[in-house]
Structure formats: structure tokens, C-alpha cells
Design a protein around this motif. Structure first.
Motif, short mmCIF file in Angstrom:
data_model
loop_
_atom_site.label_atom_id
_atom_site.label_comp_id
_atom_site.label_asym_id
_atom_site.label_seq_id
_atom_site.Cartn_x
_atom_site.Cartn_y
_atom_site.Cartn_z
N LYS A 188 -9.38 42.87 -28.68
CA LYS A 188 -8.36 42.54 -28.80
C LYS A 188 -7.54 42.74 -27.39
O LYS A 188 -7.94 43.11 -26.58
N ALA A 189 -7.43 41.60 -27.12
CA ALA A 189 -6.37 40.45 -26.73
C ALA A 189 -5.23 40.04 -26.36
O ALA A 189 -5.41 39.54 -27.62
N PHE A 190 -3.98 39.91 -25.95
CA PHE A 190 -2.87 39.00 -26.35
C PHE A 190 -2.83 38.05 -25.09
O PHE A 190 -3.04 38.55 -24.17
N LEU A 191 -2.45 37.07 -25.17
CA LEU A 191 -2.80 35.42 -24.79
C LEU A 191 -1.16 34.88 -24.43
O LEU A 191 -0.42 35.38 -25.59
N ILE A 192 -0.49 35.47 -23.02
CA ILE A 192 0.62 35.16 -23.07
C ILE A 192 1.11 33.18 -22.34
O ILE A 192 0.14 33.42 -20.90
N SER A 193 1.73 33.16 -22.40
CA SER A 193 2.31 32.03 -21.41
C SER A 193 3.14 32.14 -19.93
O SER A 193 3.96 33.73 -19.90
N LEU A 194 2.28 32.03 -18.17
CA LEU A 194 3.42 32.30 -17.18
C LEU A 194 4.29 32.12 -16.94
O LEU A 194 5.34 32.00 -16.27
N SER A 195 4.37 30.47 -17.65
CA SER A 195 5.03 29.24 -17.03
C SER A 195 6.02 28.53 -17.69
O SER A 195 7.02 27.93 -17.29
N ARG A 196 6.21 28.97 -19.31
CA ARG A 196 7.17 29.01 -19.55
C ARG A 196 7.49 29.71 -21.47
O ARG A 196 5.93 30.23 -22.12
N ALA A 197 8.63 29.52 -21.95
CA ALA A 197 8.93 30.20 -22.89
C ALA A 197 7.61 29.38 -24.18
O ALA A 197 7.86 27.74 -24.07
N ILE A 198 7.39 30.19 -25.54
CA ILE A 198 6.56 29.49 -26.16
C ILE A 198 7.66 29.36 -27.66
O ILE A 198 8.73 29.61 -27.60
N LYS B 31 -4.02 50.47 -25.35
CA LYS B 31 -2.73 50.01 -24.23
C LYS B 31 -3.08 48.57 -22.92
O LYS B 31 -4.15 48.58 -23.43
N ALA B 32 -2.32 48.15 -22.74
CA ALA B 32 -2.72 47.37 -21.97
C ALA B 32 -3.61 47.95 -20.69
O ALA B 32 -2.97 48.45 -20.01
N GLN B 33 -4.10 46.34 -19.86
CA GLN B 33 -5.19 46.96 -19.34
C GLN B 33 -4.59 45.36 -18.08
O GLN B 33 -3.68 45.09 -18.39
N GLU B 34 -4.99 45.49 -17.08
CA GLU B 34 -5.39 44.53 -15.88
C GLU B 34 -5.31 43.20 -16.23
O GLU B 34 -6.04 42.93 -16.78
N PRO B 35 -3.75 41.98 -16.52
CA PRO B 35 -3.64 41.28 -16.87
C PRO B 35 -4.62 40.13 -16.04
O PRO B 35 -4.93 40.02 -14.84
N ILE B 36 -5.33 39.59 -17.47
CA ILE B 36 -6.37 37.75 -16.33
C ILE B 36 -5.41 36.85 -16.27
O ILE B 36 -4.84 36.00 -17.57
#
Length: 105
Positions: free
Chosen positions: A37-47, A15-20
Motif C-alpha cells: 500500500k502506497a500513495f502516489l502524490i504530485s510534488l509540482s502541481r495540483a492534480i 502510517k506513512a513512511q519516508e517518501p521516495i
């Protein structure tokens, strides 16, 4: 504009925890490596997708259809009621989510 990234660590149950949030790319990659295990996501634009390679086929699921999340860069089960990605929280109202999944704008 400098792209901002977030790292979303997962707990033992997946389960996802609080994002950094609001990290530069290099700092986000370094932060991601500190978790099992962690996901890396873009906050400012679509990949962007590579136009020479189609997006991967959706994973089979007994819970219904999955949508491609352009901010996570993976197939996700968007909530039936919330219509949001369970990892990054982007909505199906987002232009890029609609465009990549052929949802009428």
C-alpha cells in the motif's frame, strides 16, 4: 517543467513512511506497485479535477471535518495545529488547497 511525483509507502499499521521523491510519473507508478500500500502524490502541481465530475463526498469522521487534498487527490484530516495533510504535508496556506475547499484566500 516536468512534473515530479513522490511515492509514500505505508507500514503495516497504515502510517506513512519516508517518501521516495522527485520521480518521473512512469517511475513513480512502477515504484508504487512494489509496495503493498502506497500513495502516489504530485510534488509540482495540483492534480486537476475533471470539471464534469464533482469531487467525491467527504468520508464521515468523528474527528471533525476533512479537506480535499489536491496533491493526493483524496479527502484528508488536516492537522488541527499543523494544518497540514498527513500524507503529503501540504499546508492549508497553499492556494490550491484554499481554492478547492473554499477557504478564504
Amino acid at each position: 517543467m516536468v512534473a515530479k511525483w513522490a511515492v509514500i509507502p505505508l507500514d503495516q499499521e497504515g502510517k506513512a513512511q519516508e517518501p521516495i521523491k522527485n520521480l518521473e510519473y512512469e517511475a513513480a507508478v512502477e515504484m508504487q506497485s512494489q509496495f503493498e500500500k502506497a500513495f502516489l502524490i504530485s510534488l509540482s502541481r495540483a492534480i486537476p479535477l475533471n470539471p464534469d465530475q464533482p469531487k467525491p463526498a467527504p468520508k464521515k469522521s468523528d474527528r471533525g471535518a476533512q479537506l480535499w487534498c489536491p496533491y493526493c487527490g483524496d479527502w484528508r484530516m488536516f492537522g488541527a495545529r499543523s494544518r497540514q495533510c498527513p500524507i503529503c504535508g501540504i499546508s492549508t496556506r497553499d492556494f490550491h488547497v484554499k481554492q478547492i475547499n473554499h477557504i478564504p484566500v
